[in-house]
Design an enzyme around this catalytic site. Structure first.
Site, PDB file in Angstrom:
ATOM      1  N   LYS A 162      58.811  47.110  41.244  1.00  0.00           N
ATOM      2  CA  LYS A 162      60.184  47.129  41.760  1.00  0.00           C
ATOM      3  C   LYS A 162      61.027  46.035  41.092  1.00  0.00           C
ATOM      4  O   LYS A 162      60.488  45.144  40.405  1.00  0.00           O
ATOM      5  CB  LYS A 162      60.141  46.964  43.281  1.00  0.00           C
ATOM      6  CG  LYS A 162      59.441  48.132  44.000  1.00  0.00           C
ATOM      7  CD  LYS A 162      59.472  47.979  45.520  1.00  0.00           C
ATOM      8  CE  LYS A 162      58.809  49.170  46.206  1.00  0.00           C
ATOM      9  NZ  LYS A 162      58.912  49.087  47.694  1.00  0.00           N
ATOM     10  N   TYR A 210      63.474  58.359  47.244  1.00  0.00           N
ATOM     11  CA  TYR A 210      63.078  57.968  48.606  1.00  0.00           C
ATOM     12  C   TYR A 210      63.614  58.928  49.664  1.00  0.00           C
ATOM     13  O   TYR A 210      63.784  58.534  50.820  1.00  0.00           O
ATOM     14  CB  TYR A 210      63.549  56.537  48.895  1.00  0.00           C
ATOM     15  CG  TYR A 210      62.610  55.469  48.375  1.00  0.00           C
ATOM     16  CD1 TYR A 210      61.298  55.350  48.856  1.00  0.00           C
ATOM     17  CD2 TYR A 210      63.027  54.542  47.415  1.00  0.00           C
ATOM     18  CE1 TYR A 210      60.442  54.358  48.390  1.00  0.00           C
ATOM     19  CE2 TYR A 210      62.171  53.542  46.942  1.00  0.00           C
ATOM     20  CZ  TYR A 210      60.881  53.462  47.441  1.00  0.00           C
ATOM     21  OH  TYR A 210      60.026  52.474  46.990  1.00  0.00           O
ATOM     22  N   THR A 251      52.585  46.913  53.508  1.00  0.00           N
ATOM     23  CA  THR A 251      54.022  46.978  53.207  1.00  0.00           C
ATOM     24  C   THR A 251      54.701  45.620  53.365  1.00  0.00           C
ATOM     25  O   THR A 251      55.474  45.202  52.501  1.00  0.00           O
ATOM     26  CB  THR A 251      54.701  47.999  54.155  1.00  0.00           C
ATOM     27  OG1 THR A 251      53.982  49.226  54.085  1.00  0.00           O
ATOM     28  CG2 THR A 251      56.152  48.221  53.767  1.00  0.00           C
ATOM     29  N   ARG A 287      51.208  42.308  46.927  1.00  0.00           N
ATOM     30  CA  ARG A 287      52.306  41.997  47.851  1.00  0.00           C
ATOM     31  C   ARG A 287      52.135  40.634  48.509  1.00  0.00           C
ATOM     32  O   ARG A 287      53.116  39.913  48.716  1.00  0.00           O
ATOM     33  CB  ARG A 287      52.444  43.120  48.878  1.00  0.00           C
ATOM     34  CG  ARG A 287      53.108  44.367  48.274  1.00  0.00           C
ATOM     35  CD  ARG A 287      52.984  45.549  49.170  1.00  0.00           C
ATOM     36  NE  ARG A 287      53.880  46.649  48.772  1.00  0.00           N
ATOM     37  CZ  ARG A 287      53.840  47.858  49.310  1.00  0.00           C
ATOM     38  NH1 ARG A 287      52.956  48.144  50.249  1.00  0.00           N
ATOM     39  NH2 ARG A 287      54.690  48.796  48.901  1.00  0.00           N
ATOM     40  N   ASN A 345      59.081  44.058  48.150  1.00  0.00           N
ATOM     41  CA  ASN A 345      57.633  43.879  48.196  1.00  0.00           C
ATOM     42  C   ASN A 345      56.937  44.261  46.886  1.00  0.00           C
ATOM     43  O   ASN A 345      55.775  44.655  46.868  1.00  0.00           O
ATOM     44  CB  ASN A 345      57.052  44.629  49.398  1.00  0.00           C
ATOM     45  CG  ASN A 345      57.379  46.116  49.375  1.00  0.00           C
ATOM     46  OD1 ASN A 345      57.974  46.617  48.423  1.00  0.00           O
ATOM     47  ND2 ASN A 345      56.991  46.825  50.419  1.00  0.00           N
ATOM     48  N   HIS A 379      55.462  49.778  44.452  1.00  0.00           N
ATOM     49  CA  HIS A 379      55.389  51.028  45.212  1.00  0.00           C
ATOM     50  C   HIS A 379      54.141  51.766  44.786  1.00  0.00           C
ATOM     51  O   HIS A 379      53.761  51.714  43.618  1.00  0.00           O
ATOM     52  CB  HIS A 379      56.617  51.916  44.915  1.00  0.00           C
ATOM     53  CG  HIS A 379      56.407  53.346  45.328  1.00  0.00           C
ATOM     54  ND1 HIS A 379      56.638  53.774  46.602  1.00  0.00           N
ATOM     55  CD2 HIS A 379      55.911  54.414  44.646  1.00  0.00           C
ATOM     56  CE1 HIS A 379      56.317  55.070  46.684  1.00  0.00           C
ATOM     57  NE2 HIS A 379      55.874  55.475  45.504  1.00  0.00           N
ATOM     58  N   GLU A 385      56.234  62.539  43.238  1.00  0.00           N
ATOM     59  CA  GLU A 385      56.736  61.320  42.593  1.00  0.00           C
ATOM     60  C   GLU A 385      56.464  61.311  41.084  1.00  0.00           C
ATOM     61  O   GLU A 385      57.303  60.865  40.304  1.00  0.00           O
ATOM     62  CB  GLU A 385      56.115  60.096  43.273  1.00  0.00           C
ATOM     63  CG  GLU A 385      56.615  59.934  44.708  1.00  0.00           C
ATOM     64  CD  GLU A 385      55.927  58.817  45.467  1.00  0.00           C
ATOM     65  OE1 GLU A 385      55.017  58.160  44.914  1.00  0.00           O
ATOM     66  OE2 GLU A 385      56.319  58.593  46.633  1.00  0.00           O
TER      67      GLU A 385
END
Ligand code: ATP
Ligand code: MG
Length: 135
Positions: A9, A49, A91, A102, A112, A115, A126
C-alpha cells in the site's frame, strides 16, 4: 499451486520497504509471478474495494489507496492465500503477531502496509482486476 493478490500500500512504498516485504514472501516460499507499480485513481480504488462499499471506512480507505503509488503482485505457491495472510498479520497492526509485516511496519488499522486476498473467489477477482491476461 494457488495464486493470491498482494499489494504494498502507499504507506509501505513511502517507507521504502518494498524490498524488505518481497524478501519476506520469497523467504517463506511464495514466488512472485507478476509485479507492477501503479498509481490508482480514486475510481480504480473504489472498484477494487467494491465489497467494502457499505463500510464506514470505504471513503477514507479509497482516498488512502489512491494517495500514492502501490506495488501489485501475484504470489504463487502452496496454500498461498493463507500463507500470505499469515505473513501480513492481523488487519490492525496493534493486534498483529510479532514478526508479521503489519506488526513491524503498519501505522494504524487503515495504513496497514499490505493487502492480501482472503479467499479463492477474491483472489480470482483481484488478480483479474490488475492482471487480466493472467488467467
Ligand atoms: P486487506 O483486505 O487490505 O488485505 P483485511 O482483509 O485484513 O485487509 P478488511 O476487513 O478486508 O481487512 O479491510 C480492508 C482494508 O480496509 C484494511 O486492510 C484496512 O486498510 C481498511 N480497514 C479495515 N478496517 C478498518 C477500520 N476499522 N478503519 C479504517 N480502515 C479500515
Ligand atoms: Mg480484506
Amino acid at each position: 499451486m494457488e495464486r493470491t493478490l498482494s499489494i504494498i500500500k502507499p504507506d509501505g512504498v513511502a517507507k521504502g520497504i518494498i524490498g524488505e516485504i518481497i524478501k519476506r514472501f520469497e523467504n517463506d516460499g511464495l514466488r512472485i509471478s507478476a509485479i507492477k507499480m501503479v498509481y490508482l485513481t480514486k475510481k480504480e480504488a473504489e472498484g477494487f474495494y467494491i465489497v467494502h462499499k457499505e463500510r464506514p471506512f470505504y471513503n477514507s480507505l479509497t482516498d488512502f489507496m489512491s494517495s500514492g503509488p502501490i506495488v501489485v503482485m501475484v504470489l504463487e505457491g502452496n496454500d498461498a492465500i493463507r500463507k500470505n495472510r499469515e505473513i501480513m498479520g492481523a488487519t490492525n497492526p496493534k493486534d498483529a503477531d510479532t514478526g508479521t509485516i503489519r506488526r513491524d511496519f503498519g501505522t494504524n488499522v487503515e495504513k496497514n502496509t499490505v493487502h492480501g486476498s482472503d479467499s479463492l473467489e477474491s483472489a480470482a477477482f483481484e488478480i483479474d482486476y490488475f492482471f487480466k491476461s493472467l488467467h
